[in-house]
Design an enzyme around this catalytic site. Sequence first.
Site, PDB file in Angstrom:
ATOM      1  N   GLY A 108       0.824  -1.220   0.000  1.00 50.95           N
ATOM      2  CA  GLY A 108       0.000   0.000   0.000  1.00 50.95           C
ATOM      3  C   GLY A 108       0.846   1.253   0.000  1.00 50.95           C
ATOM      4  CG  ASP A 270       5.266  -3.763  -4.940  1.00 49.37           C
ATOM      5  OD1 ASP A 270       5.843  -4.811  -5.277  1.00 49.37           O
ATOM      6  OD2 ASP A 270       5.833  -2.857  -4.315  1.00 49.37           O
ATOM      7  CG  ASN A 271       7.653  -1.210  -7.501  1.00 47.54           C
ATOM      8  OD1 ASN A 271       6.845  -0.580  -6.828  1.00 47.54           O
ATOM      9  ND2 ASN A 271       8.831  -1.572  -7.044  1.00 47.54           N
TER      10      ASN A 271
HETATM   11  P1  AMP Z   1       8.988   0.859  -3.086  1.00 45.79           P
HETATM   12  O1  AMP Z   1      10.267   0.189  -2.748  1.00 45.79           O
HETATM   13  O2  AMP Z   1       9.103   2.338  -3.241  1.00 45.79           O
HETATM   14  O3  AMP Z   1       8.285   0.225  -4.230  1.00 45.79           O
HETATM   15  O4  AMP Z   1       8.062   0.675  -1.808  1.00 45.79           O
HETATM   16  C1  AMP Z   1       7.653  -0.587  -1.317  1.00 45.79           C
HETATM   17  C2  AMP Z   1       6.703  -0.377  -0.168  1.00 45.79           C
HETATM   18  O5  AMP Z   1       7.346   0.278   0.922  1.00 45.79           O
HETATM   19  C3  AMP Z   1       5.475   0.445  -0.491  1.00 45.79           C
HETATM   20  O6  AMP Z   1       4.391  -0.065   0.226  1.00 45.79           O
HETATM   21  C4  AMP Z   1       5.862   1.816   0.001  1.00 45.79           C
HETATM   22  O7  AMP Z   1       4.746   2.616   0.297  1.00 45.79           O
HETATM   23  C5  AMP Z   1       6.651   1.474   1.246  1.00 45.79           C
HETATM   24  N1  AMP Z   1       7.612   2.525   1.596  1.00 45.79           N
HETATM   25  C6  AMP Z   1       8.736   2.842   0.931  1.00 45.79           C
HETATM   26  N2  AMP Z   1       9.369   3.866   1.535  1.00 45.79           N
HETATM   27  C7  AMP Z   1       8.636   4.212   2.611  1.00 45.79           C
HETATM   28  C8  AMP Z   1       8.760   5.199   3.635  1.00 45.79           C
HETATM   29  N3  AMP Z   1       9.790   6.036   3.683  1.00 45.79           N
HETATM   30  N4  AMP Z   1       7.789   5.242   4.570  1.00 45.79           N
HETATM   31  C9  AMP Z   1       6.750   4.397   4.545  1.00 45.79           C
HETATM   32  N5  AMP Z   1       6.579   3.449   3.621  1.00 45.79           N
HETATM   33  C10 AMP Z   1       7.498   3.358   2.653  1.00 45.79           C
HETATM   34 MG    MG Z   2       6.659   0.750  -5.157  1.00 43.35          MG
END
Ligand code: AMP
Ligand code: MG
Length: 513
Positions: A108, A270-271
């Site tokens: 999420g 998720d990406n």
């Molecule tokens: P990502 O690696 O950007 O695709 O993120 C994977 C998951 O981690 C997603 O659910 C993001 O919303 C969550 N996420 C990444 N960075 C943060 C952050 N700094 N604070 C809270 N959630 C994060």
């Molecule tokens: Mg992501």
Amino acid sequence: MVGDAKLLQSARRLMHDRMTDDAMFPFNNSYARLPEHFFARLPPTPVSEPSLIRLNATLALELGLDPERLASPEGIEVLAGNRVPRSAEPLAMAYAGFQFGSWVPQLGDGRAILLGELIDREGVRRDVQLKGSGRTPFSRGGDGRAAVGPVLREYIISEAMAALGIPTTRSLAAVATGERIRREIDLPGAVLTRVAQSHIRVGTFQFFAGRRDETGVRVLAEHAIARHFPEARESNNPILALLGAAIERQAELVARWQLVGFIHGVMNTDNMSIAGETIDYGPCAFMDNYHPDTVYSSIDHRGRYAYGNQPSIAQWNLAGLANALLPAIADDRNRAVELATEMIQSFPTRFAHYYGPGLHRKLGLMEARDGDVELAQDLLKIMAENAADFTLTFRRLGDLVDSSVRNDDWVTGLFDDPAAFGRWAVGWRNRLGSEPRPPAERQRDMRSVNPAFIPRNHRVEEAIEAAVERSDLEPFERLIEVLASPYEDQPSHEPYAEPPRPDQIVRETFCGT
Ligand code: AMP
Ligand code: MG
């Protein structure tokens, strides 16, 4: 009396603000109409001292927004999350995903808020999302914030992708928060305004499927069809048609990545956007030297998301989408599996349909003939063996079609063993000769598909470092300007076309979350 005057004043201010906000962001939302368990409603968390790093005025106009208004103090407050326009319905979307192959039932928007949707100048519905906008119920251990570095990185690379003509989420603005965030070291914070055809991911479908929420899957599928694949409605099995259309877009997208040497870096489900846009610019990178095993991401220890694996990973992710859609594809499970499998197996053919002709054009060929695949593969093979720069090799190849422009030295110098290119070029020239065209025309055509300017890692790092370490935005601005015209010759910016010197090579990229 004094109280009344104050009340009147604040009522006027409120009226004024609402009118300003409506004109500034005329949101027209659809995701917020979906069932409540699809998201969590909450506003972004305000920041202490917002200041604009960059506004994408061209994109603003495309969205029917007024760039001047956006850059005004009120506009910046919205872009920072300090002020929520009246027509916004802020929410954090729920999704799940397979990360590096492992199932995570709930991810999420942990650091993003969807403000709302706009209908752009072309009538396309676009999400406006703030990324780095504070904690949400999906934040788990995270702080919900983003650092200036990764925000600028996403800004630069997503806009470069758009200029290359590759489907992508866009960057409308980057705003500094004036706050420090805690990472390994303290870093300045920022908020990115991301614009997307939608933020529905393969993992969004998996979120509902993982909970055996078949209704959720169906409602989401209907929404995705209405939004992205209206033609699927005409099919006698719209959900299967949705799957087919998503596969088609993903096949084209990944083919386009391969053709410019883009490595996404974290192709978790998720990406992966259902609309077929490149999304989530984390440890992504453009390759310098060509090699199919190239990996930049610091977290990709086994090379799962290496350049050469991207097509098969896309297919794996799409199989996950198919799996999530199964109950909606047919009531009979076996029948559903059969139909979905057939669809998934069409991926390699669909991918080849985009990649093959794309590679052809990069070589200066129009028609497909026997032996062409081998010709292209031979070039890639010697490029890999000789550490040839991917972008420059193809760009310069276009200059060789006219012998009065350049001789082979222009390209052979890019190969460790210059003779390797010379040997290959014999066959290439023969093949060009069998498809006669005026050299200038062929060269023009090759230039229109072989970019001169890509966001080279060392340039991206240089721009970020200047901005973060010295508050110098000049290199960032200049890089954005150069990358806005990737296929043009820009003699005054020639150094930006050059590969890194050995001391400038970036070997590892980070997601910085
Ligand atoms: P990502 O690696 O950007 O695709 O993120 C994977 C998951 O981690 C997603 O659910 C993001 O919303 C969550 N996420 C990444 N960075 C943060 C952050 N700094 N604070 C809270 N959630 C994060
Ligand atoms: Mg992501």
